[in-house]
Design a protein around this motif. Structure first.
Motif, short mmCIF file in Angstrom:
data_model
loop_
_atom_site.label_atom_id
_atom_site.label_comp_id
_atom_site.label_asym_id
_atom_site.label_seq_id
_atom_site.Cartn_x
_atom_site.Cartn_y
_atom_site.Cartn_z
N UNK A 1 0.69 -1.10 -0.14
CA UNK A 1 -0.04 -0.07 -0.08
C UNK A 1 0.84 1.25 0.06
N UNK A 2 1.92 1.30 0.82
CA UNK A 2 2.79 2.53 0.94
C UNK A 2 3.27 2.48 -0.42
N UNK A 3 3.99 1.62 -1.17
CA UNK A 3 4.50 1.63 -2.43
C UNK A 3 3.53 2.21 -3.39
N UNK A 4 2.32 1.78 -3.33
CA UNK A 4 1.26 2.28 -4.18
C UNK A 4 0.89 3.82 -4.18
N UNK A 5 1.10 4.12 -2.77
CA UNK A 5 1.07 5.74 -2.65
C UNK A 5 2.17 6.60 -2.97
N UNK A 6 3.42 5.75 -3.36
CA UNK A 6 4.58 6.42 -3.87
C UNK A 6 5.36 6.75 -2.59
N UNK A 7 5.28 6.30 -1.38
CA UNK A 7 5.90 6.50 -0.30
C UNK A 7 7.21 5.68 -0.01
#
Length: 64
Positions: free
Chosen positions: A26-32
């Motif tokens: 999820x965090x990779x999907x948000x670009x974090x």
């Protein structure tokens, strides 16, 4: 080590790996967390699946 304590450790390991895998995904999907490669996420999910299968097999089939 008793069978129930081993199963509890395997079940907790499954939950931890699955939780970390979903959080990283999820965090990779948000670009974090863009620096984490996709292979690491796959390894987390496959590790969670393997741990869950071992936990299930240990609970139902292995009668040591």
């Amino acid at each position: 080590m008793k069978q129930s304590s081993l199963n509890r450790i395997l079940t907790q390991g499954f939950g931890v790996l699955l939780g970390i895998g979903i959080a990283v995904w999820v965090l990779r999907g948000f670009g974090i967390l863009t620096f984490i490669p996709g292979g690491v996420i796959w390894l987390l999910f496959l590790g969670a699946i393997a741990t869950g299968l071992i936990s299930y097999a240990q609970k139902t089939w292995w009668r040591f």
